[in-house]
Design a protein around this motif. Structure first.
Motif, PDB file in Angstrom:
ATOM      1  N   GLY A 228       0.825  -1.216   0.000  1.00 24.44           N
ATOM      2  CA  GLY A 228       0.000   0.000   0.000  1.00 24.44           C
ATOM      3  C   GLY A 228       0.853   1.257   0.000  1.00 24.44           C
ATOM      4  N   VAL A 229       1.920   1.258   0.787  1.00 24.97           N
ATOM      5  CA  VAL A 229       2.824   2.409   0.812  1.00 24.97           C
ATOM      6  C   VAL A 229       3.515   2.569  -0.538  1.00 24.97           C
ATOM      7  N   LEU A 230       3.958   1.461  -1.131  1.00 26.61           N
ATOM      8  CA  LEU A 230       4.603   1.531  -2.450  1.00 26.61           C
ATOM      9  C   LEU A 230       3.657   2.059  -3.521  1.00 26.61           C
ATOM     10  N   ILE A 231       2.432   1.607  -3.503  1.00 24.01           N
ATOM     11  CA  ILE A 231       1.449   2.079  -4.491  1.00 24.01           C
ATOM     12  C   ILE A 231       1.167   3.565  -4.300  1.00 24.01           C
ATOM     13  N   ALA A 232       1.006   3.987  -3.061  1.00 23.37           N
ATOM     14  CA  ALA A 232       0.750   5.402  -2.784  1.00 23.37           C
ATOM     15  C   ALA A 232       1.934   6.256  -3.215  1.00 23.37           C
ATOM     16  N   LEU A 233       3.145   5.801  -2.963  1.00 21.40           N
ATOM     17  CA  LEU A 233       4.343   6.522  -3.375  1.00 21.40           C
ATOM     18  C   LEU A 233       4.422   6.631  -4.903  1.00 21.40           C
ATOM     19  N   GLN A 234       4.097   5.552  -5.579  1.00 23.82           N
ATOM     20  CA  GLN A 234       4.126   5.565  -7.040  1.00 23.82           C
ATOM     21  C   GLN A 234       3.099   6.539  -7.606  1.00 23.82           C
ATOM     22  N   ARG A 235       1.892   6.535  -7.050  1.00 24.89           N
ATOM     23  CA  ARG A 235       0.825   7.398  -7.575  1.00 24.89           C
ATOM     24  C   ARG A 235       1.061   8.871  -7.276  1.00 24.89           C
ATOM     25  N   THR A 236       1.631   9.173  -6.134  1.00 24.22           N
ATOM     26  CA  THR A 236       1.752  10.580  -5.738  1.00 24.22           C
ATOM     27  C   THR A 236       3.092  11.209  -6.096  1.00 24.22           C
ATOM     28  N   VAL A 237       4.144  10.421  -6.205  1.00 23.62           N
ATOM     29  CA  VAL A 237       5.465  10.992  -6.466  1.00 23.62           C
ATOM     30  C   VAL A 237       6.001  10.599  -7.845  1.00 23.62           C
ATOM     31  N   ILE A 238       6.072   9.313  -8.128  1.00 28.35           N
ATOM     32  CA  ILE A 238       6.743   8.817  -9.340  1.00 28.35           C
ATOM     33  C   ILE A 238       5.943   9.150 -10.603  1.00 28.35           C
ATOM     34  N   MET A 239       4.671   8.831 -10.646  1.00 31.78           N
ATOM     35  CA  MET A 239       3.882   9.043 -11.868  1.00 31.78           C
ATOM     36  C   MET A 239       3.773  10.520 -12.259  1.00 31.78           C
ATOM     37  N   PRO A 240       3.609  11.461 -11.320  1.00 28.63           N
ATOM     38  CA  PRO A 240       3.634  12.867 -11.736  1.00 28.63           C
ATOM     39  C   PRO A 240       4.966  13.278 -12.375  1.00 28.63           C
ATOM     40  N   LEU A 241       6.081  12.746 -11.878  1.00 34.03           N
ATOM     41  CA  LEU A 241       7.373  13.042 -12.496  1.00 34.03           C
ATOM     42  C   LEU A 241       7.458  12.462 -13.907  1.00 34.03           C
ATOM     43  N   VAL A 242       6.992  11.238 -14.078  1.00 33.27           N
ATOM     44  CA  VAL A 242       6.995  10.608 -15.406  1.00 33.27           C
ATOM     45  C   VAL A 242       6.111  11.393 -16.364  1.00 33.27           C
ATOM     46  N   THR A 243       4.963  11.835 -15.897  1.00 30.14           N
ATOM     47  CA  THR A 243       4.053  12.617 -16.739  1.00 30.14           C
ATOM     48  C   THR A 243       4.702  13.923 -17.184  1.00 30.14           C
ATOM     49  N   GLU A 244       5.423  14.582 -16.304  1.00 28.07           N
ATOM     50  CA  GLU A 244       6.106  15.828 -16.664  1.00 28.07           C
ATOM     51  C   GLU A 244       7.186  15.591 -17.716  1.00 28.07           C
ATOM     52  N   VAL A 245       7.919  14.497 -17.593  1.00 24.04           N
ATOM     53  CA  VAL A 245       8.949  14.183 -18.586  1.00 24.04           C
ATOM     54  C   VAL A 245       8.313  13.885 -19.938  1.00 24.04           C
ATOM     55  N   ILE A 246       7.206  13.174 -19.936  1.00 24.36           N
ATOM     56  CA  ILE A 246       6.520  12.849 -21.190  1.00 24.36           C
ATOM     57  C   ILE A 246       6.004  14.113 -21.865  1.00 24.36           C
ATOM     58  N   LYS A 247       5.490  15.059 -21.092  1.00 22.42           N
ATOM     59  CA  LYS A 247       4.976  16.305 -21.651  1.00 22.42           C
ATOM     60  C   LYS A 247       6.079  17.201 -22.199  1.00 22.42           C
ATOM     61  N   SER A 248       7.284  17.042 -21.708  1.00 24.35           N
ATOM     62  CA  SER A 248       8.387  17.896 -22.149  1.00 24.35           C
ATOM     63  C   SER A 248       8.844  17.499 -23.553  1.00 24.35           C
ATOM     64  N   ASP A 249       9.765  18.262 -24.100  1.00 23.83           N
ATOM     65  CA  ASP A 249      10.308  17.983 -25.428  1.00 23.83           C
ATOM     66  C   ASP A 249      11.529  17.078 -25.365  1.00 23.83           C
ATOM     67  N   ALA A 250      11.753  16.408 -24.255  1.00 26.35           N
ATOM     68  CA  ALA A 250      12.953  15.591 -24.083  1.00 26.35           C
ATOM     69  C   ALA A 250      13.042  14.469 -25.114  1.00 26.35           C
ATOM     70  N   PHE A 251      11.911  13.912 -25.525  1.00 25.45           N
ATOM     71  CA  PHE A 251      11.924  12.792 -26.458  1.00 25.45           C
ATOM     72  C   PHE A 251      11.424  13.188 -27.848  1.00 25.45           C
ATOM     73  N   LEU A 252      11.215  14.455 -28.071  1.00 28.26           N
ATOM     74  CA  LEU A 252      10.699  14.918 -29.347  1.00 28.26           C
ATOM     75  C   LEU A 252      11.822  14.989 -30.370  1.00 28.26           C
ATOM     76  N   VAL A 253      11.612  14.371 -31.522  1.00 31.07           N
ATOM     77  CA  VAL A 253      12.564  14.432 -32.620  1.00 31.07           C
ATOM     78  C   VAL A 253      11.883  15.182 -33.746  1.00 31.07           C
ATOM     79  N   ASP A 254      12.486  16.278 -34.162  1.00 34.11           N
ATOM     80  CA  ASP A 254      11.922  17.079 -35.235  1.00 34.11           C
ATOM     81  C   ASP A 254      12.501  16.587 -36.554  1.00 34.11           C
ATOM     82  N   SER A 255      11.675  16.002 -37.388  1.00 38.44           N
ATOM     83  CA  SER A 255      12.130  15.406 -38.637  1.00 38.44           C
ATOM     84  C   SER A 255      11.084  15.637 -39.721  1.00 38.44           C
TER      85      SER A 255
END
Length: 149
Positions: A18-45
């Motif tokens: 339960g603690v691991l799931i709560a940590l993943q939902r509140t801390v890890i997933m918001p960070l992953v979402t921010e990285v996905i929204k950024s241009d870090a993986f965008l390739v302009d071609s």
């Protein structure tokens, strides 16, 4: 505390999950979402991928480079015949291509057998099309379907 853990290990396991799931939902997933929204993986071609097979000048060149690579990897005394065009070719975007083709290879007795292959190849220079005919500007990512390679 030690007695509680020894007497109720299942409860401790459930609480830990339960603690691991709560940590993943509140801390890890918001960070992953921010990285996905950024241009870090965008390739302009200019090369856009397609889910449907296509036939362009670049897919034809990629097909020829795949065939030349196959010929270079086979023994010099092996007789091969390539088709004039691929069965299907896809542009995966950013100058990455997937080529499905067939090849006729002679065995020891001289009997020709047809084998289908899949070749994944990438043009390394991106939007700079001047070196597209030079195989040194391409990277062979993978090849499957041909026995002995």
């Amino acid at each position: 505390m030690k007695n509680f853990i020894r007497k109720h290990p299942f409860i401790v396991l459930v609480l830990g999950l339960g603690v691991l799931i709560a940590l993943q939902r509140t801390v890890i997933m918001p960070l992953v979402t921010e990285v996905i929204k950024s241009d870090a993986f965008l390739v302009d071609s200019k090369d856009q991928g397609s889910q449907l097979p296509i036939s362009t000048e670049l897919t034809a060149i990629a097909f020829n480079h795949c065939n030349n690579y196959i010929k270079s990897e086979l023994d010099s005394d092996t007789s091969v015949t390539f088709a004039d065009k691929p069965i299907k070719a896809w542009s995966l975007g950013n100058y990455q291509f997937l080529i499905n083709g067939d090849i006729q290879i002679a065995d020891e007795s001289g009997k020709m057998t047809t084998q289908k292959y899949v070749c994944r190849i990438t043009y390394d220079k991106g939007d700079d099309q001047e070196g597209v005919l030079d195989f040194d500007n391409w990277t062979m990512v993978g090849l499957s379907g041909i026995e002995g390679l």
